[in-house]
Design a protein around this motif. Structure first.
Motif: not given
Length: 251
Positions: A65-67, A112-113, A123-124, A91-96
């Motif tokens: 995650n990141c901001y 964030k993306t 980004v993943i 970075v992984v973003l938006g995971h459920s």
């Protein structure tokens, strides 16, 4: 254009100790991995640098995650700039789990993306529907809406830094797996949406991977689907079978 197969391992809030973390890294370091596969693992933030410094270079490291701000008074957050400075490439973003447990909207995920890509990260980007939404035949509507927020935030060139991870929420950590047909049909729909909303060239180049109780037992059939370009693996990434998943297409 051939898309490079991609296998990510999302450790989530695991392992529970430094000793277990070391054992995980040793397993990966000793394993012969298919050189044609891009392999990325996402350990907890506390272990990011230690894993990066001890893991063999063929395996990349991702934050979970990141901001969207580069710095400031945001207690508990990590910025894209800090990840880039620490030479963390993904970075992984938006995971459920971020969407459901922590209330992140698709618009926040998109913000964030964009910030991550602008900082230089790859980004993943995770999307996926709940069981209720699938049973109501709203899968395409839901994942398209999740993607639309990203489409609105990103420039066309930014998509070269995006891996889309389709993760049906009902299959994450439940032992239930989308059938190969369900995964293929949805991921083909995702690719069609990207072709329409961004461009056919971006759709053809973008890797769309599947996540949701992926194991060594089911990865072969899933990987044979034309629009399944790899996996985002949860629980199995903590086990030796992760190596089998990485090597699913090894000749």
């Amino acid at each position: 254009m051939a898309r490079q197969f991609f296998v990510g391992g999302n450790f989530k809030m695991n392992p529970a100790s430094k000793q277990a973390k070391v054992a995980l890294v040793e397993t990966l370091n000793k394993a012969p991995l298919d050189p044609n596969v891009e392999v990325v693992v996402a350990p907890p933030a506390l272990y990011l640098l230690a894993v990066k410094e001890t893991l063999k270079k063929e395996v990349k490291v991702a934050a979970q995650n990141c901001y969207f701000k580069p710095s400031g008074a945001f207690t508990g957050e990590i910025s894209p700039a800090q990840l880039v400075d620490s030479e963390i490439p993904y970075v992984v973003l938006g995971h459920s789990e971020r969407r459901t447990l922590f209330g992140e909207s698709s618009e926040l995920v998109a913000t964030k993306t964009k910030a991550a890509v602008d900082a230089g990260l790859s980004v993943i980007l995770c999307i996926g529907e709940t069981l209720e939404e699938r049973e109501a035949e709203k899968t395409v509507e839901v994942v398209s809406a999740q993607l639309k927020a990203a489409v609105d935030a990103l420039d066309e060139k930014d998509w070269s830094k995006i891996v889309v991870a389709y993760e049906p929420v009902w299959a994450i950590g439940t032992g239930k797996v989308a059938t190969s047909k369900q995964a293929q049909d949805t991921q083909a729909d995702v690719r069609a949406y990207i072709a329409k909303a961004v461009s056919p060239a971006v759709a053809e180049a973008t890797r769309i991977i599947y996540g949701g109780s992926v194991t060594a037992a089911n990865c072969k059939e899933l990987s044979s689907q034309p629009d399944v370009d790899g996996f985002l693996v949860g629980g199995a990434s903590l086990k030796p079978e992760f190596i089998d998943i990485v090597n699913v297409n090894k000749q």
